[in-house]
Write a protein that holds these residues in place. Structure first.
Motif, PDB file in Angstrom:
ATOM      1  N   VAL A 119     -68.690  48.732  20.107  1.00 16.20           N
ATOM      2  CA  VAL A 119     -68.979  49.678  19.014  1.00 16.20           C
ATOM      3  C   VAL A 119     -69.492  48.966  17.759  1.00 16.20           C
ATOM      4  CG1 VAL A 119     -67.990  51.462  17.511  1.00 16.20           C
ATOM      5  CG2 VAL A 119     -67.265  51.291  19.912  1.00 16.20           C
ATOM      6  N   TYR A 120     -68.945  47.800  17.439  1.00 16.52           N
ATOM      7  CA  TYR A 120     -69.265  47.143  16.171  1.00 16.52           C
ATOM      8  C   TYR A 120     -69.950  45.786  16.344  1.00 16.52           C
ATOM      9  CZ  TYR A 120     -66.152  50.731  14.346  1.00 16.52           C
ATOM     10  OH  TYR A 120     -65.568  51.933  14.022  1.00 16.52           O
ATOM     11  N   ASP A 121     -70.305  45.457  17.573  1.00  9.09           N
ATOM     12  CA  ASP A 121     -71.000  44.194  17.843  1.00  9.09           C
ATOM     13  C   ASP A 121     -70.190  43.005  17.328  1.00  9.09           C
ATOM     14  OD1 ASP A 121     -73.077  42.750  18.962  1.00  9.09           O
ATOM     15  OD2 ASP A 121     -74.221  42.671  17.096  1.00  9.09           O
ATOM     16  N   LEU A 122     -68.882  43.046  17.560  1.00  6.64           N
ATOM     17  CA  LEU A 122     -67.988  41.968  17.122  1.00  6.64           C
ATOM     18  C   LEU A 122     -68.298  40.692  17.899  1.00  6.64           C
ATOM     19  CD1 LEU A 122     -65.320  41.115  15.550  1.00  6.64           C
ATOM     20  CD2 LEU A 122     -64.131  41.698  17.680  1.00  6.64           C
ATOM     21  N   PRO A 123     -68.618  39.588  17.225  1.00  6.33           N
ATOM     22  CA  PRO A 123     -68.822  38.315  17.940  1.00  6.33           C
ATOM     23  C   PRO A 123     -67.482  37.755  18.372  1.00  6.33           C
ATOM     24  CG  PRO A 123     -69.027  37.980  15.577  1.00  6.33           C
ATOM     25  CD  PRO A 123     -68.829  39.469  15.764  1.00  6.33           C
ATOM     26  N   LEU A 124     -67.426  37.166  19.549  1.00  4.54           N
ATOM     27  CA  LEU A 124     -66.146  36.680  20.070  1.00  4.54           C
ATOM     28  C   LEU A 124     -65.974  35.177  19.941  1.00  4.54           C
ATOM     29  CD1 LEU A 124     -65.703  38.860  23.283  1.00  4.54           C
ATOM     30  CD2 LEU A 124     -64.698  39.194  21.021  1.00  4.54           C
ATOM     31  N   GLY A 125     -67.059  34.431  19.783  1.00  4.09           N
ATOM     32  CA  GLY A 125     -66.939  32.988  19.642  1.00  4.09           C
ATOM     33  C   GLY A 125     -66.526  32.310  20.940  1.00  4.09           C
ATOM     34  N   GLU A 134     -55.796  33.951  10.950  1.00  6.42           N
ATOM     35  CA  GLU A 134     -56.620  32.809  10.558  1.00  6.42           C
ATOM     36  C   GLU A 134     -57.238  32.124  11.783  1.00  6.42           C
ATOM     37  OE1 GLU A 134     -57.502  31.828   7.401  1.00  6.42           O
ATOM     38  OE2 GLU A 134     -56.566  33.754   6.912  1.00  6.42           O
ATOM     39  N   GLY A 135     -56.493  32.110  12.886  1.00  7.70           N
ATOM     40  CA  GLY A 135     -57.034  31.556  14.123  1.00  7.70           C
ATOM     41  C   GLY A 135     -58.196  32.368  14.653  1.00  7.70           C
ATOM     42  N   TYR A 136     -58.041  33.693  14.663  1.00  6.27           N
ATOM     43  CA  TYR A 136     -59.126  34.557  15.131  1.00  6.27           C
ATOM     44  C   TYR A 136     -60.363  34.431  14.239  1.00  6.27           C
ATOM     45  CZ  TYR A 136     -56.399  37.019  18.693  1.00  6.27           C
ATOM     46  OH  TYR A 136     -55.678  37.337  19.824  1.00  6.27           O
ATOM     47  N   LYS A 137     -60.146  34.364  12.943  1.00  2.00           N
ATOM     48  CA  LYS A 137     -61.291  34.244  12.026  1.00  2.00           C
ATOM     49  C   LYS A 137     -61.989  32.896  12.187  1.00  2.00           C
ATOM     50  CE  LYS A 137     -60.404  35.833   7.781  1.00  2.00           C
ATOM     51  NZ  LYS A 137     -59.618  36.161   6.581  1.00  2.00           N
ATOM     52  N   LEU A 195     -65.495  33.955  13.182  1.00  4.58           N
ATOM     53  CA  LEU A 195     -66.350  33.896  11.997  1.00  4.58           C
ATOM     54  C   LEU A 195     -66.929  32.505  11.758  1.00  4.58           C
ATOM     55  CD1 LEU A 195     -67.261  35.908   9.811  1.00  4.58           C
ATOM     56  CD2 LEU A 195     -65.346  35.153   8.412  1.00  4.58           C
ATOM     57  N   GLU A 196     -66.132  31.475  12.041  1.00  5.98           N
ATOM     58  CA  GLU A 196     -66.558  30.110  11.737  1.00  5.98           C
ATOM     59  C   GLU A 196     -67.078  29.357  12.954  1.00  5.98           C
ATOM     60  OE1 GLU A 196     -66.697  29.208   8.664  1.00  5.98           O
ATOM     61  OE2 GLU A 196     -65.601  30.950   7.876  1.00  5.98           O
ATOM     62  N   GLY A 197     -67.005  29.973  14.133  1.00  4.48           N
ATOM     63  CA  GLY A 197     -67.502  29.316  15.339  1.00  4.48           C
ATOM     64  C   GLY A 197     -66.620  28.191  15.835  1.00  4.48           C
ATOM     65  N   GLY A 198     -65.323  28.245  15.538  1.00  2.00           N
ATOM     66  CA  GLY A 198     -64.408  27.195  15.958  1.00  2.00           C
ATOM     67  C   GLY A 198     -64.076  27.270  17.436  1.00  2.00           C
TER      68      GLY A 198
END
Length: 247
Positions: free
Chosen positions: A120-126, A201-204, A208-211
């Motif tokens: 639905v929101y095109d959430l990136p999963l990394g 913080e782990g999910y972000k 978000l940061e490509g970790g």
């Protein structure tokens, strides 16, 4: 052990209330809050979905503790625990049999909510591996604490009330509702002792940061240790739990 796990899983699948808390209500919250905050000009759309979807996934994962409390307290009050204690089944087998189905349910919940975010929101999963291990850690801490709470409380209502405090208080202080950096400094300090903080913080970091797994290894360790602590408390409190069981 596996017979207990199979029976518990079947019972929970038939519980409509569990379906509501686990899937329906979190999706409603995600839709509502993404709609509200996606119009904020100071925050990018990616930051909004990366905060809200994992944040509410973590918060509602803790609500599995209600089902764990209800299930174990009913077993205690109906004499099931006393009957099982009179058999050769080891205590660890009983706890693992009760724990496995809830672990599976939380993992399914995480997969469904993140899948909803992707579609639905095109959430990136990394990084997939990092995401899976972090999600396993989240399920472990939630169910570990759920076992401890279920063994410690005297009534279902007490367990439900404490779950609300843990879930909502942890969401507010742990940075699930808004980024920790936007909170007052004293709240930022408090947040670092909560597993919710390390989970979000782990999910972000991954999304978000490509970790990868190494970047969130400390977050995973914190949650695993907290989950182990919950399991040890449950085992230590078992004799008292057994004494309260009706024979």
């Amino acid at each position: 052990m596996w017979a207990i796990a199979k029976m518990e899983l079947k019972k929970n699948i038939q519980d409509k209330g569990l379906w509501f808390w686990t899937f329906i209500l979190p999706i409603v919250f995600i839709i509502a809050f993404v709609s509200i905050f996606s119009g904020d000009e100071n925050t990018s759309y990616k930051e909004v979905v990366t905060q809200i979807i994992p944040g509410y996934t973590i918060m509602f994962a803790f609500y599995i503790m209600i089902s764990m409390v209800i299930g174990l307290v009913k077993d205690r009050d109906k004499g099931m625990v006393a009957r099982i204690a009179s058999t050769p089944l080891p205590i660890m087998s009983y706890f693992i049999g009760k724990w496995i189905p809830f672990m599976v349910i939380v993992l399914i919940q995480i997969a469904v909510l993140f899948g909803f975010g992707v579609v639905v929101y095109d959430l990136p999963l990394g990084d997939p591996l990092g995401l899976i291990i972090l999600s396993l850690s989240l399920a472990f801490i939630v169910t570990g604490w759920g076992m401890a709470l279920a063994v410690l409380v005297k009534t279902e209502n007490m367990g439900i009330a404490l779950t609300q405090i843990i879930a909502l208080g942890g969401a507010m202080l742990g940075g699930l509702w808004l980024p920790v950096e936007l909170m007052p400094e004293f709240m930022q300090t408090i947040s670092k002792v909560l597993p919710q903080y390390w989970a979000i913080e782990g999910y972000k970091e991954i999304i978000l940061e490509g970790g990868d797994t190494l970047d969130v290894l400390f977050n995973i360790l914190i949650m695993v240790l907290a989950g182990v602590a919950g399991g040890l408390i449950a085992i230590a409190a078992y004799p008292r739990f057994l004494r309260l069981s009706k024979s």
